[in-house]
Scaffold this active site. Sequence first.
Site, PDB file in Angstrom:
ATOM      1  N   LYS A  18      54.087  79.689  37.922  1.00 53.21           N
ATOM      2  CA  LYS A  18      53.683  80.641  36.712  1.00 53.21           C
ATOM      3  C   LYS A  18      54.642  79.801  35.099  1.00 53.21           C
ATOM      4  O   LYS A  18      56.123  79.450  35.438  1.00 53.21           O
ATOM      5  CB  LYS A  18      54.770  81.443  36.901  1.00 53.21           C
ATOM      6  N   CYS A  45      49.496  86.385  35.967  1.00 53.40           N
ATOM      7  CA  CYS A  45      49.714  87.478  34.871  1.00 53.40           C
ATOM      8  C   CYS A  45      49.514  87.260  33.734  1.00 53.40           C
ATOM      9  O   CYS A  45      49.012  86.686  32.774  1.00 53.40           O
ATOM     10  CB  CYS A  45      51.205  88.577  35.456  1.00 53.40           C
ATOM     11  N   GLU A  93      50.080  90.185  41.997  1.00 56.89           N
ATOM     12  CA  GLU A  93      51.571  89.658  41.594  1.00 56.89           C
ATOM     13  C   GLU A  93      52.405  89.543  42.631  1.00 56.89           C
ATOM     14  O   GLU A  93      52.536  91.119  42.920  1.00 56.89           O
ATOM     15  CB  GLU A  93      51.321  89.400  40.332  1.00 56.89           C
TER      16      GLU A  93
END
Length: 295
Positions: A116, A153, A43
């Site tokens: 995200k 993540c 990331e």
Amino acid sequence: MRNVSVAITQMASENDWAKNCDKGERLVREAAAKGARLVLLQELFDGDYFCIEQHNEFLGRASELDRHPTVKRFAALAKELGVVLPVSVFERAGNTQYNTTVIVDADGRQLGIYRKSHIPDNPGYQEKFYFTPGDTGFKVWETAAGRIGLGICWDQWFPECARAMALMGAEMLLYPTAIGSEPTAPDYDSSTHWQNVMRGHAAANIMPVLASNRVGTEHAPRGWSDTFYGRSFISDPFGEKVQEMDRTEVGFRLQAFDLDAIAETRRMWGVFRDRRPELYGALMTTDGKMRSAAV
């Protein structure tokens, strides 16, 4: 039989775009030379992890995707090497910013983006200051290396994310990551829990999982720091780790999978055949309480 070799990478990033991109490119080239058809970078690999603290000036690091230098550089690299590259970047879109991954196919084409969805807000991981929650929804892409789903993540802790992508036809789940120590709880180590959650996604959905994390200690201007614990890994379709890196290692790991054989096993188990979506209404609520529609 449909064999594909995939790779995870792991490296330390710093506040130097060129150096980080050089490191990432070197790992991609090394993995491709060993036969990788897909290479997963961590990331926000092109910079240091600026989210440890809140600083307005870091918002200036975001760039529009159509002129993002990292996307341009790694799309060209994907085309040159014939590999699939998910490219994680800090995106500016109008008056806001997203934590975004651009999916680049092996011919250099940009297949689409994922923003995200789950944004953490904890000491050392103050991402809500920088990122708007993603509006793309979960996606699956048909690539030269197979059908991939990708979360970023904090997304990896949510089984709903993994299951949604599996239902949409994913054959592999990918998670670029930046996770490590907690500044307010330095003795707490979540690395095994972190791995186990994703290994559960692999086993529950009967498909490989790849996770690439960063390493090293990064310091923020006001004194907080995060030590990223690495431990990047690849899980097989049953949740067993078949590749793992240590807490400080820089490099890559390679693993081959027969996607057709895995698909046959997934069908045989019947975990998707026997689902009962009509019973899962609680998943559409925040507190698990089913309520009648207002009259």
